[in-house]
Design a protein around this motif. Sequence first.
Motif, short mmCIF file in Angstrom:
data_model
loop_
_atom_site.label_atom_id
_atom_site.label_comp_id
_atom_site.label_asym_id
_atom_site.label_seq_id
_atom_site.Cartn_x
_atom_site.Cartn_y
_atom_site.Cartn_z
N ALA A 295 -12.55 -7.38 4.86
CA ALA A 295 -11.17 -7.55 4.44
C ALA A 295 -10.60 -6.17 4.13
O ALA A 295 -10.85 -5.61 3.05
N HIS A 296 -9.86 -5.62 5.08
CA HIS A 296 -9.36 -4.26 4.97
C HIS A 296 -7.84 -4.23 5.08
O HIS A 296 -7.24 -4.92 5.92
N SER A 297 -7.22 -3.43 4.22
CA SER A 297 -5.80 -3.07 4.35
C SER A 297 -4.88 -4.28 4.39
O SER A 297 -3.83 -4.26 5.04
N ASN A 298 -5.28 -5.35 3.69
CA ASN A 298 -4.36 -6.47 3.54
C ASN A 298 -3.29 -6.11 2.52
O ASN A 298 -3.53 -5.35 1.59
N ARG A 299 -2.11 -6.69 2.68
CA ARG A 299 -0.97 -6.27 1.87
C ARG A 299 -0.93 -6.95 0.50
O ARG A 299 -0.06 -6.68 -0.30
N SER A 300 -1.89 -7.84 0.26
CA SER A 300 -2.07 -8.42 -1.05
C SER A 300 -3.55 -8.31 -1.41
O SER A 300 -4.11 -7.23 -1.36
N ARG A 301 -4.23 -9.41 -1.67
CA ARG A 301 -5.62 -9.37 -2.09
C ARG A 301 -6.57 -9.37 -0.89
O ARG A 301 -6.22 -9.81 0.19
N GLY A 302 -7.81 -8.94 -1.16
CA GLY A 302 -8.83 -9.02 -0.12
C GLY A 302 -9.39 -10.43 -0.01
O GLY A 302 -9.22 -11.10 1.01
N GLN B 94 -11.94 -3.36 1.34
CA GLN B 94 -11.44 -2.01 1.10
C GLN B 94 -9.95 -1.88 1.45
O GLN B 94 -9.44 -2.56 2.33
N PHE B 95 -9.28 -0.97 0.70
CA PHE B 95 -7.91 -0.53 1.00
C PHE B 95 -6.89 -1.67 0.95
O PHE B 95 -5.87 -1.63 1.65
N ASN B 96 -7.15 -2.69 0.15
CA ASN B 96 -6.17 -3.76 0.00
C ASN B 96 -5.12 -3.37 -1.03
O ASN B 96 -5.40 -2.66 -1.98
N ASN B 97 -3.91 -3.88 -0.85
CA ASN B 97 -2.77 -3.43 -1.64
C ASN B 97 -2.78 -3.99 -3.06
O ASN B 97 -2.02 -3.54 -3.91
N CYS B 98 -3.62 -4.99 -3.32
CA CYS B 98 -3.79 -5.48 -4.68
C CYS B 98 -5.27 -5.40 -5.04
O CYS B 98 -5.84 -4.32 -5.08
N ASN C 34 -11.54 1.41 -2.99
CA ASN C 34 -10.21 1.90 -2.65
C ASN C 34 -9.14 0.82 -2.63
O ASN C 34 -8.16 0.91 -1.88
N ASN C 35 -9.31 -0.20 -3.48
CA ASN C 35 -8.27 -1.20 -3.62
C ASN C 35 -7.28 -0.76 -4.71
O ASN C 35 -7.67 -0.14 -5.69
N ILE C 36 -6.02 -1.10 -4.54
CA ILE C 36 -4.97 -0.57 -5.42
C ILE C 36 -5.14 -1.07 -6.85
O ILE C 36 -4.93 -0.34 -7.81
N ASP C 37 -5.51 -2.34 -7.03
CA ASP C 37 -5.66 -2.92 -8.36
C ASP C 37 -7.16 -3.08 -8.66
O ASP C 37 -7.95 -2.24 -8.26
N SER C 38 -7.55 -4.13 -9.34
CA SER C 38 -8.95 -4.28 -9.75
C SER C 38 -9.88 -4.41 -8.55
O SER C 38 -9.52 -4.97 -7.52
N GLY C 39 -11.09 -3.92 -8.73
CA GLY C 39 -12.10 -4.09 -7.69
C GLY C 39 -12.59 -5.52 -7.64
O GLY C 39 -12.47 -6.19 -6.63
#
Length: 203
Positions: free
Chosen positions: A121-128, A147-151, A173-178
């Motif tokens: 689950a990479h670079s999704n614009r919300s959660r992974g 990795q690299f998800n926007n939330c 590298n997720n924007i919010d909590s791991g």
Amino acid sequence: GGQVIVAPGTYPENGTVPKSLTLTGDGEGTNPAADTILAGTGRNGSGIYINDNVTDVTVEHLRVQNYNTATPAAGVYANLSNHGLTVQHVTTVNNGLAGQNGGGVYMNGPVDDVLIDNVTAHSNRSRGIVIWNGFKTNITITNNDVQFNNCCGIELQDGTASGVTITGNTVKNNIDSGMSPLGLTSGAGPNLIANNTLENNGR
């Protein structure tokens, strides 16, 4: 209870699952000659949408990408109480909308007997990977690359959960909590969170 086998290729469409079945692609890479790719560019809704209360569904060996035009949207979106769901060897990239439910793999509880394994689950614009609401029991989330998800990376959000196993995941590298498994309690068995790698997440 049957199996739908999807040949290699690129499919610019939305898939809806209305009954118990196994949906099997031919690979989760980027080569349409060898892999099964669901392509959402310019399309509304999710790549694979599982209807309310449909149980015993397996989604495996395919790629879902670019479902981000409207909500609700996810690579795999299990709308309500989809007990017995398995998602394995699936890649979900650039799905969902920021600030909305959805993302890579999204489920809505209450739900029992879930396996999410070997999902990228990479670079999704919300959660992974996320399961929302209600009592979530016998949940196994293992060996995923998030990795690299926007939330957030991996979440059990709102409600309670029991019999949870979250192991062997890479969450970076997720924007919010791991990882945020909220409401862990007793009832369905022990909860185990172990041997995960978390790096450079927002909180």
